[in-house]
Design a protein around this motif. Structure first.
Motif, PDB file in Angstrom:
ATOM      1  N   UNK A 159      58.697 -29.136  13.649  1.00 35.63           N
ATOM      2  CA  UNK A 159      57.996 -30.219  12.944  1.00 35.63           C
ATOM      3  C   UNK A 159      56.569 -30.359  13.452  1.00 35.63           C
ATOM      4  N   UNK A 160      55.691 -30.712  12.572  1.00 38.60           N
ATOM      5  CA  UNK A 160      54.295 -30.927  12.946  1.00 38.60           C
ATOM      6  C   UNK A 160      54.205 -32.274  13.661  1.00 38.60           C
ATOM      7  N   UNK A 161      53.833 -32.298  14.928  1.00 37.26           N
ATOM      8  CA  UNK A 161      53.781 -33.565  15.665  1.00 37.26           C
ATOM      9  C   UNK A 161      52.756 -34.545  15.102  1.00 37.26           C
ATOM     10  N   UNK A 162      51.780 -34.031  14.348  1.00 32.91           N
ATOM     11  CA  UNK A 162      50.771 -34.911  13.787  1.00 32.91           C
ATOM     12  C   UNK A 162      51.356 -35.832  12.722  1.00 32.91           C
ATOM     13  N   UNK A 163      52.421 -35.375  12.057  1.00 34.04           N
ATOM     14  CA  UNK A 163      53.058 -36.212  11.041  1.00 34.04           C
ATOM     15  C   UNK A 163      53.655 -37.456  11.692  1.00 34.04           C
ATOM     16  N   UNK A 164      54.297 -37.261  12.849  1.00 35.37           N
ATOM     17  CA  UNK A 164      54.861 -38.424  13.559  1.00 35.37           C
ATOM     18  C   UNK A 164      53.744 -39.322  14.088  1.00 35.37           C
ATOM     19  N   UNK A 165      52.655 -38.719  14.567  1.00 33.00           N
ATOM     20  CA  UNK A 165      51.524 -39.530  15.025  1.00 33.00           C
ATOM     21  C   UNK A 165      51.002 -40.408  13.891  1.00 33.00           C
ATOM     22  N   UNK A 166      50.917 -39.815  12.714  1.00 35.99           N
ATOM     23  CA  UNK A 166      50.439 -40.569  11.556  1.00 35.99           C
ATOM     24  C   UNK A 166      51.402 -41.689  11.201  1.00 35.99           C
ATOM     25  N   UNK A 167      52.707 -41.407  11.253  1.00 35.96           N
ATOM     26  CA  UNK A 167      53.708 -42.423  10.938  1.00 35.96           C
ATOM     27  C   UNK A 167      53.638 -43.580  11.932  1.00 35.96           C
ATOM     28  N   UNK A 168      53.459 -43.256  13.211  1.00 38.21           N
ATOM     29  CA  UNK A 168      53.363 -44.299  14.236  1.00 38.21           C
ATOM     30  C   UNK A 168      52.106 -45.145  14.035  1.00 38.21           C
ATOM     31  N   UNK A 169      51.006 -44.482  13.647  1.00 37.75           N
ATOM     32  CA  UNK A 169      49.763 -45.216  13.414  1.00 37.75           C
ATOM     33  C   UNK A 169      49.893 -46.150  12.210  1.00 37.75           C
ATOM     34  N   UNK A 170      50.567 -45.687  11.165  1.00 42.00           N
ATOM     35  CA  UNK A 170      50.784 -46.526   9.983  1.00 42.00           C
ATOM     36  C   UNK A 170      51.620 -47.750  10.334  1.00 42.00           C
ATOM     37  N   UNK A 171      52.631 -47.535  11.172  1.00 41.53           N
ATOM     38  CA  UNK A 171      53.490 -48.644  11.565  1.00 41.53           C
ATOM     39  C   UNK A 171      52.744 -49.642  12.455  1.00 41.53           C
ATOM     40  N   UNK A 172      51.837 -49.112  13.292  1.00 40.54           N
ATOM     41  CA  UNK A 172      51.096 -49.977  14.208  1.00 40.54           C
ATOM     42  C   UNK A 172      49.942 -50.706  13.520  1.00 40.54           C
ATOM     43  N   UNK A 173      49.506 -50.176  12.377  1.00 35.44           N
ATOM     44  CA  UNK A 173      48.365 -50.758  11.670  1.00 35.44           C
ATOM     45  C   UNK A 173      48.748 -51.041  10.218  1.00 35.44           C
ATOM     46  N   UNK A 174      49.696 -51.920   9.987  1.00 33.12           N
ATOM     47  CA  UNK A 174      50.220 -52.127   8.633  1.00 33.12           C
ATOM     48  C   UNK A 174      49.203 -52.667   7.633  1.00 33.12           C
ATOM     49  N   UNK A 175      48.173 -53.318   8.112  1.00 33.63           N
ATOM     50  CA  UNK A 175      47.198 -53.902   7.196  1.00 33.63           C
ATOM     51  C   UNK A 175      46.046 -52.983   6.849  1.00 33.63           C
ATOM     52  N   UNK A 176      46.011 -51.803   7.449  1.00 31.26           N
ATOM     53  CA  UNK A 176      44.887 -50.890   7.237  1.00 31.26           C
ATOM     54  C   UNK A 176      45.154 -49.934   6.076  1.00 31.26           C
ATOM     55  N   UNK A 177      44.088 -49.544   5.383  1.00 28.68           N
ATOM     56  CA  UNK A 177      44.201 -48.552   4.330  1.00 28.68           C
ATOM     57  C   UNK A 177      44.362 -47.166   4.956  1.00 28.68           C
ATOM     58  N   UNK A 178      44.888 -46.239   4.146  1.00 29.04           N
ATOM     59  CA  UNK A 178      45.129 -44.888   4.650  1.00 29.04           C
ATOM     60  C   UNK A 178      43.841 -44.252   5.167  1.00 29.04           C
ATOM     61  N   UNK A 179      42.733 -44.485   4.461  1.00 29.14           N
ATOM     62  CA  UNK A 179      41.462 -43.888   4.891  1.00 29.14           C
ATOM     63  C   UNK A 179      41.024 -44.418   6.257  1.00 29.14           C
ATOM     64  N   UNK A 180      41.289 -45.704   6.504  1.00 24.66           N
ATOM     65  CA  UNK A 180      40.916 -46.296   7.790  1.00 24.66           C
ATOM     66  C   UNK A 180      41.773 -45.716   8.915  1.00 24.66           C
ATOM     67  N   UNK A 181      43.072 -45.593   8.637  1.00 22.62           N
ATOM     68  CA  UNK A 181      43.975 -45.023   9.645  1.00 22.62           C
ATOM     69  C   UNK A 181      43.600 -43.567   9.910  1.00 22.62           C
ATOM     70  N   UNK A 182      43.252 -42.843   8.849  1.00 19.97           N
ATOM     71  CA  UNK A 182      42.863 -41.435   9.004  1.00 19.97           C
ATOM     72  C   UNK A 182      41.617 -41.315   9.881  1.00 19.97           C
ATOM     73  N   UNK A 183      40.665 -42.236   9.709  1.00 19.33           N
ATOM     74  CA  UNK A 183      39.440 -42.203  10.508  1.00 19.33           C
ATOM     75  C   UNK A 183      39.753 -42.450  11.989  1.00 19.33           C
ATOM     76  N   UNK A 184      40.671 -43.370  12.242  1.00 20.30           N
ATOM     77  CA  UNK A 184      41.067 -43.666  13.623  1.00 20.30           C
ATOM     78  C   UNK A 184      41.735 -42.448  14.253  1.00 20.30           C
ATOM     79  N   UNK A 185      42.636 -41.817  13.503  1.00 18.20           N
ATOM     80  CA  UNK A 185      43.352 -40.645  14.023  1.00 18.20           C
ATOM     81  C   UNK A 185      42.399 -39.471  14.243  1.00 18.20           C
TER      82      UNK A 185
END
Length: 209
Positions: A159-185
């Motif tokens: 499995x690509x570990x980045x997918x889990x990193x992205x999932x964890x970031x989405x869960x930790x930042x529920x109010x952020x848009x995908x583009x904002x989370x992507x910029x943080x990652x």
């Protein structure tokens, strides 16, 4: 077409006329906006509109990236029905790739326009227009490494570990848009924001975010 502060705003019908793309293609681009950076819409009288100048600039860049990645043959009659060998030539891939797609279709792989029953197999025909629309849909992953969207792993691969990193970031930042989370990652882990947008899309599919 409406004008707001001196700028033209187009609805989807007007974008179809402006771009020459089908309604289905534009709907797919809008559906995958988290991955492809599609401009946001503005409701006007209950109908979605897009800033035409902003949308055109994005669309041209998107088409340019797609062409660079895919090296697709854009010449010929859009309605011409191509056998597997012709499909491979249009896409610039080995004919075995079409056989692979038939057995394990990638995301959005178009249904055949017609089939021909041979002695040992079924030959599937697709039109040039079907293949062009599939390539232009970012969800297809065509043109990316391995011919699959970033973050997607082949059967049996780790499995690509980045997918889990992205999932964890989405869960930790529920109010952020995908583009904002992507910029943080992207800032934390490297790679482009566009790449992380694609990974976020995959994470949402796998972890039902």
């Amino acid at each position: 077409m409406k004008t707001v502060d001196g700028r033209p705003w187009a609805n989807r019908k007007e974008l179809i006329e402006h771009s020459g793309y089908s309604r289905a293609s534009l709907a797919n681009l809008w559906r995958d906006r988290d991955a492809n950076g599609h401009p946001s819409a503005r409701p006007m009288n209950g109908v979605m509109h897009w800033d035409l100048e902003e949308w055109t600039h994005w669309f041209e860049k998107h088409a340019e990236r797609t062409r660079d990645l895919s090296k697709v043959d854009r010449a010929g009659d859009p309605d011409e029905e191509l056998p597997p060998a012709g499909q491979a030539r249009l896409l610039g891939v080995d004919p075995s790739r079409i056989t692979q797609y038939t057995k394990k279709p990638p995301p959005g792989w178009p249904d055949p326009i017609r089939t021909e029953q041979l002695e040992t197999r079924t030959r599937e025909y697709r039109t040039r227009a079907q293949l062009w629309e599939w390539v232009d849909n970012p969800a297809s992953g065509f043109g990316t490494k391995g011919g699959q969207p970033t973050g997607r792993t082949a059967k049996g691969a780790a499995p690509d570990p980045r997918v889990r990193l992205a999932a964890e970031a989405l869960a930790a930042l529920p109010g952020r848009k995908a583009a904002e989370v992507a910029a943080i990652l992207a800032e934390r882990h490297g790679k482009s924001v566009s790449t992380w947008k694609q990974i976020i899309t995959q994470a949402r599919k796998e972890f039902r975010q």
